[in-house]
Design an enzyme around this catalytic site. Sequence first.
Site, PDB file in Angstrom:
ATOM      1  N   ASP A  49     -44.698  64.729  -4.142  1.00  0.00           N
ATOM      2  CA  ASP A  49     -45.539  65.927  -3.989  1.00  0.00           C
ATOM      3  C   ASP A  49     -44.997  67.274  -4.471  1.00  0.00           C
ATOM      4  OD1 ASP A  49     -43.740  65.842  -1.859  1.00  0.00           O
ATOM      5  OD2 ASP A  49     -45.241  65.804  -0.278  1.00  0.00           O
TER       6      ASP A  49
ATOM      7  N   GLU B 257     -51.147  70.323   5.305  1.00  0.00           N
ATOM      8  CA  GLU B 257     -51.627  70.280   3.905  1.00  0.00           C
ATOM      9  C   GLU B 257     -53.130  70.523   3.733  1.00  0.00           C
ATOM     10  OE1 GLU B 257     -49.595  68.013   5.295  1.00  0.00           O
ATOM     11  OE2 GLU B 257     -47.722  68.563   4.309  1.00  0.00           O
TER      12      GLU B 257
ATOM     13  N   THR C 250     -42.647  75.282  -0.416  1.00  0.00           N
ATOM     14  CA  THR C 250     -43.419  74.137   0.097  1.00  0.00           C
ATOM     15  C   THR C 250     -43.470  74.106   1.621  1.00  0.00           C
ATOM     16  OG1 THR C 250     -43.838  71.790  -0.256  1.00  0.00           O
ATOM     17  CG2 THR C 250     -41.547  72.429   0.169  1.00  0.00           C
TER      18      THR C 250
ATOM     19  N   GLU D 247     -34.670  69.122   3.244  1.00  0.00           N
ATOM     20  CA  GLU D 247     -35.240  69.719   4.466  1.00  0.00           C
ATOM     21  C   GLU D 247     -34.536  71.029   4.823  1.00  0.00           C
ATOM     22  OE1 GLU D 247     -37.920  68.834   5.898  1.00  0.00           O
ATOM     23  OE2 GLU D 247     -38.238  66.741   5.356  1.00  0.00           O
TER      24      GLU D 247
ATOM     25  N   ARG E 170     -36.710  74.527   4.736  1.00  0.00           N
ATOM     26  CA  ARG E 170     -36.967  75.173   6.039  1.00  0.00           C
ATOM     27  C   ARG E 170     -35.974  76.310   6.309  1.00  0.00           C
ATOM     28  NH1 ARG E 170     -39.466  70.470   9.935  1.00  0.00           N
ATOM     29  NH2 ARG E 170     -39.569  68.860   8.355  1.00  0.00           N
TER      30      ARG E 170
HETATM   31  C1  DMJ Z   1     -43.317  70.166   5.281  1.00  0.00           C
HETATM   32  O1  DMJ Z   1     -42.017  70.147   5.695  1.00  0.00           O
HETATM   33  C2  DMJ Z   1     -43.440  70.550   3.849  1.00  0.00           C
HETATM   34  O2  DMJ Z   1     -44.750  70.953   3.586  1.00  0.00           O
HETATM   35  C3  DMJ Z   1     -43.077  69.452   2.905  1.00  0.00           C
HETATM   36  O3  DMJ Z   1     -43.273  69.786   1.572  1.00  0.00           O
HETATM   37  C4  DMJ Z   1     -43.884  68.222   3.227  1.00  0.00           C
HETATM   38  N1  DMJ Z   1     -43.910  67.885   4.587  1.00  0.00           N
HETATM   39  C5  DMJ Z   1     -43.958  68.877   5.619  1.00  0.00           C
HETATM   40  C6  DMJ Z   1     -45.283  69.100   6.273  1.00  0.00           C
HETATM   41  O4  DMJ Z   1     -46.129  68.065   6.336  1.00  0.00           O
END
Ligand code: DMJ
Length: 571
Positions: A328, A462, A548, A195, A199
Amino acid sequence: RMMRKNMKSASPTSFRLTEKFILLLVFSAFITLCFGAIFFLPDSSKLLSGVFFHSSAVETNTRTGTDSDSNVAVGTEEKILTKIRKDHEKALVEAKDTLQKRPDEIKQDIQDEKDKMMTFAWDSYKRYAWGSNELRPVSKQGHSSNLFGSIKGATIVDALDTLYIMEMFEDFDMATEWVEKNLDFNVNAEVSVFEVNIRFVGGLLSAYYLSGKEVFRRKAIELGEKLLPAFKTPTGIPWALLNLKSGIGRNWPWASGGSSILAEYGTLHLEFMHLSKLSGNPAFAEKVMNIRKVLNRLEKPQGLYPNYLNPNSGQWGQHHVSVGGLGDSFYEYLLKAWLMSDKTDEEGKKLYYEALQAIETSLMRKSSGGLTYIAEWKGGLLEHKMGHLTCFAGGMIALGADGAPEDKTGHQMEQASEIARTCHESYARTTLKLGPEAFRFDGGVEAIATRQNEKYFILRPEVIETYMYMWRFTHDPKYREWGWEAVQALEKHCRVEGGYSGVRDVYASSPNHDDVQQSFYLAETLKYLYLLFSDDDHLPLEHWVFNTEAHPLPAGRFDGRLDSPVLESLT
Ligand code: DMJ
């Protein structure tokens, strides 16, 4: 002689009579035809006037409409024709008008709306939760999840590039100042490596590439260095959790047999490659390349990657495979590693397309109602459920379709559009028109959540992310329409007095708010919405790769300096 004479005189006489008779017959037939033509043939002048002189004929008839009975009938008919023609002309003018004006007007509405949405989300955070990780929009206070330990300002760092992209420069400057003065990684706290990477490191890297401000480069590298101890395991597969002060790591207690998680250790590659380029320190790149090596040595069941891997033994844990939660973004980063490397990372490419083939064979299914979905796999058995998180796969498959081997580009675009449709259905089949956390294809339902604990929506991006990619690659207007539907649902059900909130049950008749404005709502959901309605040359996909968390990173063989020609052309 007499006989010959008779013969001579009789013969010409009988020939002339026959001739006369035939001539008479032909003549009378001609007269009959001409006479009949007067009564039975259609009025050619009327026909001709209808085809070539329609308007003047109509005008004539209108003027003489009341002259006689036949003229009354013709006049009525022509009046109807006139009305039809006028209606048609009006419809044409309106259609042209729509063609000329509406898309721009619509775009402007959306532009205004999206800007308003970002402004409202950001202003609310500023007002009630400035400096906290996230905002509680109902109780109007700060919120912090333990994912970031005691690092602060997740929303600020996650939103930096969105502010910049939406040209909210005053707010960007304010956020920059906060980062300079307050963003502190010298904390005695345990954080989620994944995370914090997607982020914070991702957010700082994007802010640096977009704005060129040195502070972001410095902070990104500083944080990257703090994360390096996570890789101190026998295999080099990093721990999920790390104490930033002590450098001691561990895994989530719930993870199978003390395993690390595929989507976590597999989602460091893009940021760490950039950290090496920006710092000149190869350690970052070495760590993530080693993860590939470990994975390459392992046997994959049916070519699939289980979600759990033990960092001590280097062996798979439980055989659970998912393109949603826990798996994912590992797949996403294989593809994007190749794209980001200016397509030189051939290994990333090969691993991505092989993995996608295994996913297609073993996980992708079509429901009896014709909806394509990606199921989960547990020890060889399929669970016919698809997560909201899995919906990113539509965008990923579309992004990779162009490079697909064996002429599979069209096939993969088809898969991507089918997944987009399924995910749209998961929204459309709810009361609030927002998607559930997970939806199922069993027990007589399709694209519907059946378990209470899967009915929530936490402002996730998503589905909109997939609409954005599909729009960019196809320009099919339905993706903008679907995005607009989401905007309306967000405005109606998630907007509260103090910001935007997730909802607990998308099938309820009215929203029950969860009181969290997730930082990814500003980083991803609102950014992808904005890009869905922007021109294609705004952050073109050939030049930018989104991590992501939707933080754009430049693609190409660049040297990491902002004055490099590649980067100049990108910003
Ligand atoms: C985000 O923090 C990112 O997209 C991550 O890859 C998956 N979950 C969340 C959003 O749903």
